[in-house]
Write a protein that holds these residues in place. Structure first.
Motif, PDB file in Angstrom:
ATOM      1  N   ARG A  37     -45.430 -12.756  -8.085  1.00 34.02           N
ATOM      2  CA  ARG A  37     -46.818 -12.728  -7.626  1.00 34.02           C
ATOM      3  C   ARG A  37     -47.507 -11.412  -8.017  1.00 34.02           C
ATOM      4  O   ARG A  37     -48.668 -11.397  -8.432  1.00 34.02           O
ATOM      5  N   ALA A  38     -46.764 -10.298  -7.900  1.00 37.74           N
ATOM      6  CA  ALA A  38     -47.322  -8.996  -8.265  1.00 37.74           C
ATOM      7  C   ALA A  38     -47.522  -8.896  -9.771  1.00 37.74           C
ATOM      8  O   ALA A  38     -48.526  -8.348 -10.250  1.00 37.74           O
ATOM      9  N   LEU A  39     -46.570  -9.434 -10.541  1.00 39.38           N
ATOM     10  CA  LEU A  39     -46.691  -9.382 -11.998  1.00 39.38           C
ATOM     11  C   LEU A  39     -47.869 -10.226 -12.484  1.00 39.38           C
ATOM     12  O   LEU A  39     -48.593  -9.824 -13.401  1.00 39.38           O
ATOM     13  N   GLU A  40     -48.071 -11.376 -11.857  1.00 41.32           N
ATOM     14  CA  GLU A  40     -49.213 -12.218 -12.240  1.00 41.32           C
ATOM     15  C   GLU A  40     -50.525 -11.497 -11.995  1.00 41.32           C
ATOM     16  O   GLU A  40     -51.446 -11.559 -12.825  1.00 41.32           O
ATOM     17  N   ALA A  41     -50.618 -10.810 -10.863  1.00 46.62           N
ATOM     18  CA  ALA A  41     -51.850 -10.093 -10.551  1.00 46.62           C
ATOM     19  C   ALA A  41     -52.111  -8.971 -11.547  1.00 46.62           C
ATOM     20  O   ALA A  41     -53.255  -8.760 -11.974  1.00 46.62           O
ATOM     21  N   THR A  42     -51.064  -8.259 -11.946  1.00 47.96           N
ATOM     22  CA  THR A  42     -51.263  -7.159 -12.894  1.00 47.96           C
ATOM     23  C   THR A  42     -51.608  -7.687 -14.282  1.00 47.96           C
ATOM     24  O   THR A  42     -52.435  -7.080 -14.979  1.00 47.96           O
ATOM     25  N   ARG A  43     -50.992  -8.802 -14.686  1.00 49.30           N
ATOM     26  CA  ARG A  43     -51.343  -9.369 -15.996  1.00 49.30           C
ATOM     27  C   ARG A  43     -52.819  -9.757 -16.039  1.00 49.30           C
ATOM     28  O   ARG A  43     -53.527  -9.475 -17.017  1.00 49.30           O
ATOM     29  N   ALA A  44     -53.285 -10.408 -14.987  1.00 45.75           N
ATOM     30  CA  ALA A  44     -54.690 -10.826 -14.950  1.00 45.75           C
ATOM     31  C   ALA A  44     -55.612  -9.614 -14.968  1.00 45.75           C
ATOM     32  O   ALA A  44     -56.655  -9.616 -15.647  1.00 45.75           O
ATOM     33  N   PHE A  45     -55.227  -8.567 -14.238  1.00 41.31           N
ATOM     34  CA  PHE A  45     -56.065  -7.371 -14.188  1.00 41.31           C
ATOM     35  C   PHE A  45     -56.084  -6.673 -15.545  1.00 41.31           C
ATOM     36  O   PHE A  45     -57.128  -6.195 -16.001  1.00 41.31           O
ATOM     37  N   MET A  46     -54.937  -6.622 -16.221  1.00 40.37           N
ATOM     38  CA  MET A  46     -54.878  -5.990 -17.544  1.00 40.37           C
ATOM     39  C   MET A  46     -55.683  -6.782 -18.565  1.00 40.37           C
ATOM     40  O   MET A  46     -56.325  -6.203 -19.457  1.00 40.37           O
ATOM     41  N   ASP A  47     -55.685  -8.090 -18.442  1.00 39.60           N
ATOM     42  CA  ASP A  47     -56.462  -8.913 -19.366  1.00 39.60           C
ATOM     43  C   ASP A  47     -57.954  -8.624 -19.251  1.00 39.60           C
ATOM     44  O   ASP A  47     -58.701  -8.794 -20.228  1.00 39.60           O
ATOM     45  N   ALA A  48     -58.393  -8.189 -18.063  1.00 35.12           N
ATOM     46  CA  ALA A  48     -59.810  -7.840 -17.887  1.00 35.12           C
ATOM     47  C   ALA A  48     -60.159  -6.569 -18.659  1.00 35.12           C
ATOM     48  O   ALA A  48     -61.341  -6.296 -18.918  1.00 35.12           O
ATOM     49  N   GLY A  49     -59.142  -5.765 -19.011  1.00 36.42           N
ATOM     50  CA  GLY A  49     -59.329  -4.676 -19.955  1.00 36.42           C
ATOM     51  C   GLY A  49     -59.826  -3.361 -19.411  1.00 36.42           C
ATOM     52  O   GLY A  49     -60.124  -2.454 -20.187  1.00 36.42           O
ATOM     53  N   LYS A  50     -59.902  -3.189 -18.104  1.00 32.01           N
ATOM     54  CA  LYS A  50     -60.400  -1.912 -17.575  1.00 32.01           C
ATOM     55  C   LYS A  50     -59.543  -1.471 -16.398  1.00 32.01           C
ATOM     56  O   LYS A  50     -59.509  -2.127 -15.363  1.00 32.01           O
ATOM     57  N   ILE A  51     -58.850  -0.366 -16.587  1.00 27.41           N
ATOM     58  CA  ILE A  51     -58.055   0.250 -15.522  1.00 27.41           C
ATOM     59  C   ILE A  51     -58.528   1.682 -15.409  1.00 27.41           C
ATOM     60  O   ILE A  51     -58.479   2.434 -16.381  1.00 27.41           O
ATOM     61  N   GLY A  52     -58.989   2.076 -14.250  1.00 26.87           N
ATOM     62  CA  GLY A  52     -59.586   3.405 -14.130  1.00 26.87           C
ATOM     63  C   GLY A  52     -59.270   4.074 -12.809  1.00 26.87           C
ATOM     64  O   GLY A  52     -58.332   3.696 -12.103  1.00 26.87           O
ATOM     65  N   TYR A  53     -60.053   5.082 -12.503  1.00 26.13           N
ATOM     66  CA  TYR A  53     -59.942   5.737 -11.207  1.00 26.13           C
ATOM     67  C   TYR A  53     -60.393   4.783 -10.114  1.00 26.13           C
ATOM     68  O   TYR A  53     -61.259   3.929 -10.318  1.00 26.13           O
ATOM     69  N   THR A  54     -59.823   4.982  -8.925  1.00 24.94           N
ATOM     70  CA  THR A  54     -60.380   4.357  -7.728  1.00 24.94           C
ATOM     71  C   THR A  54     -60.837   5.479  -6.802  1.00 24.94           C
ATOM     72  O   THR A  54     -60.711   6.662  -7.137  1.00 24.94           O
TER      73      THR A  54
ATOM     74  N   SER B 106     -56.726   9.881  -7.786  1.00 30.16           N
ATOM     75  CA  SER B 106     -56.552   8.606  -7.087  1.00 30.16           C
ATOM     76  C   SER B 106     -55.172   8.060  -7.437  1.00 30.16           C
ATOM     77  O   SER B 106     -54.568   8.465  -8.437  1.00 30.16           O
ATOM     78  N   PRO B 107     -54.667   7.135  -6.625  1.00 31.42           N
ATOM     79  CA  PRO B 107     -53.417   6.456  -7.003  1.00 31.42           C
ATOM     80  C   PRO B 107     -53.669   5.551  -8.213  1.00 31.42           C
ATOM     81  O   PRO B 107     -54.810   5.151  -8.466  1.00 31.42           O
ATOM     82  N   PRO B 108     -52.620   5.194  -8.965  1.00 31.79           N
ATOM     83  CA  PRO B 108     -52.801   4.324 -10.133  1.00 31.79           C
ATOM     84  C   PRO B 108     -53.406   2.971  -9.727  1.00 31.79           C
ATOM     85  O   PRO B 108     -52.885   2.285  -8.854  1.00 31.79           O
ATOM     86  N   GLU B 109     -54.475   2.599 -10.398  1.00 34.00           N
ATOM     87  CA  GLU B 109     -55.173   1.377 -10.005  1.00 34.00           C
ATOM     88  C   GLU B 109     -54.318   0.138 -10.238  1.00 34.00           C
ATOM     89  O   GLU B 109     -54.288  -0.774  -9.407  1.00 34.00           O
ATOM     90  N   LEU B 110     -53.617   0.085 -11.363  1.00 41.35           N
ATOM     91  CA  LEU B 110     -52.809  -1.093 -11.649  1.00 41.35           C
ATOM     92  C   LEU B 110     -51.727  -1.293 -10.591  1.00 41.35           C
ATOM     93  O   LEU B 110     -51.447  -2.416 -10.163  1.00 41.35           O
ATOM     94  N   SER B 111     -51.130  -0.202 -10.146  1.00 37.75           N
ATOM     95  CA  SER B 111     -50.114  -0.293  -9.101  1.00 37.75           C
ATOM     96  C   SER B 111     -50.713  -0.789  -7.797  1.00 37.75           C
ATOM     97  O   SER B 111     -50.066  -1.525  -7.042  1.00 37.75           O
ATOM     98  N   GLN B 112     -51.943  -0.402  -7.513  1.00 37.58           N
ATOM     99  CA  GLN B 112     -52.596  -0.874  -6.292  1.00 37.58           C
ATOM    100  C   GLN B 112     -52.853  -2.377  -6.345  1.00 37.58           C
ATOM    101  O   GLN B 112     -52.715  -3.081  -5.337  1.00 37.58           O
ATOM    102  N   VAL B 113     -53.208  -2.863  -7.512  1.00 30.47           N
ATOM    103  CA  VAL B 113     -53.418  -4.309  -7.679  1.00 30.47           C
ATOM    104  C   VAL B 113     -52.113  -5.056  -7.403  1.00 30.47           C
ATOM    105  O   VAL B 113     -52.079  -6.063  -6.682  1.00 30.47           O
ATOM    106  N   ALA B 114     -51.023  -4.553  -7.974  1.00 34.43           N
ATOM    107  CA  ALA B 114     -49.721  -5.187  -7.744  1.00 34.43           C
ATOM    108  C   ALA B 114     -49.324  -5.116  -6.278  1.00 34.43           C
ATOM    109  O   ALA B 114     -48.775  -6.075  -5.719  1.00 34.43           O
TER     110      ALA B 114
END
Length: 390
Positions: free
Chosen positions: A52-69, A270-278
């Motif tokens: 479930r966490a991997l699916e969320a990160t894949r979808a977020f990465m496909d959106a193409g923007k990982i930045g500060y929170t 900020s903490p890593p955004e991709l990790s927060q999504v997962a």
């Protein structure tokens, strides 16, 4: 001509090495050389992060923007953590008291910096997680190590805390339940007594709850159930199987939220955004995570039965987390040499107790049972054969 170097190490950097990491590094070198090493040295789940966490990160990465929170973290994750507090403990916790951190390690840094001034005294149990002692010293604080052992169930009690406070005033206390390295869970009534003593004596109470979810008897109590004055540190590393993602959280008293936020803005952005999504996604993978916990429980019962049979002594109660802390078998010498010999001769990596108790730890070792059951059983058999020959 040669000039004297202007580069020198600071006094604050003079902290002990984290020996578990040193053992892991040596085990990795041996593995790279083709040796069949089994590591029981580091508290790291062998299971992968849930899909479930991997699916969320894949979808977020496909959106193409990982930045500060925000320095406090993504608002949706803070709200999910607050909801989890209600689900797990039945407490109402406002999301604006939650701060997402770069692992619990950053959480401890922020908690210590927000709550204490240089030279403040902070009580911790020993044996205990070495980073408590090391971070406190590096920040100019004074760790006050209160010894616990098999005679008192490896518990720091309210009575012991008050006795130390009367000897010289404390400004803080840190309680881990379940504890590392012992796995001991502080009983609910004693946990509340500790909090009440701390509140009465104006001692800041920090609760390390990173092993919540990994308890095999009575559930561990959360400080959130008794007070809104405590600082609670938690992590996605252990129960949630996300060690390398480096994401955790704090629950803070209202007065310290902006304080910690200001510190984090400069220290971490900020903490890593991709990790927060997962992390937000993995909180809904309870069934899979509980199945992983059941594997730990099976490993735990194996070690609990086998280690005393093959000569290990004075085991701490194996109530939670995924560690067994036990005395070195008679005739095997000190823990550092024993661990080195075990790794060289049996290819099983374990951690000497000096990591967790500099004064008395040479008599003890810690074994992690977070691995695959086959690995744990094989490691036990290798230890059995080695000790039978000794």
């Amino acid at each position: 001509m040669d000039l004297p170097s202007s580069v020198r190490a600071s006094r604050r950097s003079n902290v002990d090495p984290f020996r578990a990491m040193d053992v892991m590094a040596e085990a990795n070198r041996m593995r790279a050389a083709g040796l069949p090493v089994i590591s029981l040295a580091v508290g790291q789940p062998s299971a992968s992060v849930p899909e479930r966490a991997l699916e969320a990160t894949r979808a977020f990465m496909d959106a193409g923007k990982i930045g500060y929170t925000d320095a406090l973290g993504r608002s949706s994750l803070r709200e999910r953590v607050a909801r989890q507090a209600h689900e797990a403990y039945g407490v109402s916790l406002a999301a604006d008291r939650i701060m997402i951190t770069t692992g619990s390690s950053a959480g401890f840094n922020l908690a210590f910096l927000a709550a204490f001034d240089a030279a403040d005294r902070v009580a911790i149990a020993t044996p205990g997680y070495p980073a408590y002692r090391n971070i406190l010293r590096a920040l100019g604080l004074r760790p006050v190590e209160i010894p616990v052992d098999a005679s008192d169930g490896y518990l720091l009690t309210a009575e012991r805390l008050l006795k130390e406070h009367r000897r010289e005033p404390l400004q803080g206390v840190l309680i881990a339940s379940p504890a590392n390295p012992t796995g001991t869970v502080t009983p609910r009534a004693e946990f509340e007594r500790l909090i009440r003593v701390a509140e009465r004596e104006q001692i800041t109470f920090i609760s390390d709850e990173i092993y919540h979810g990994l308890v095999f008897g009575e559930p561990a109590a959360s400080a959130l159930e008794f007070t809104d004055r405590a600082i609670v540190v938690n992590s996605f590393s252990k129960y949630y199987c996300m060690t390398g993602w480096r994401v955790g959280w704090l629950a803070l008293p209202p007065e310290l939220v902006r304080v910690a936020e200001r510190l984090a803005q400069s220290l971490y952005i900020s903490p890593p955004e991709l990790s927060q999504v997962a992390a937000e996604a993995v909180m809904d993978a309870t069934a899979e995570l509980d199945a992983i916990r059941d594997v730990y429980d099976s490993n735990r019962r194996l070690l609990e039965a086998a280690l005393p049979q093959i000569g290990f002594r004075d085991m701490a109660p194996v109530d939670g987390a995924f560690y067994a802390y036990a005395g070195v078998p008679d005739g095997e010498g000190e823990a550092t040499a024993f661990a080195r010999r075990i790794l060289a001769e049996t290819h099983v990596a374990i951690t000497p107790g000096t990591d967790f108790d500099p004064a008395r730890g040479e008599g003890f070792v810690r074994l992690s049972y977070a691995g695959h059951p086959t690995e744990i059983a094989t490691a036990v058999e290798r230890l059995r054969r080695h000790l039978a020959r000794a």
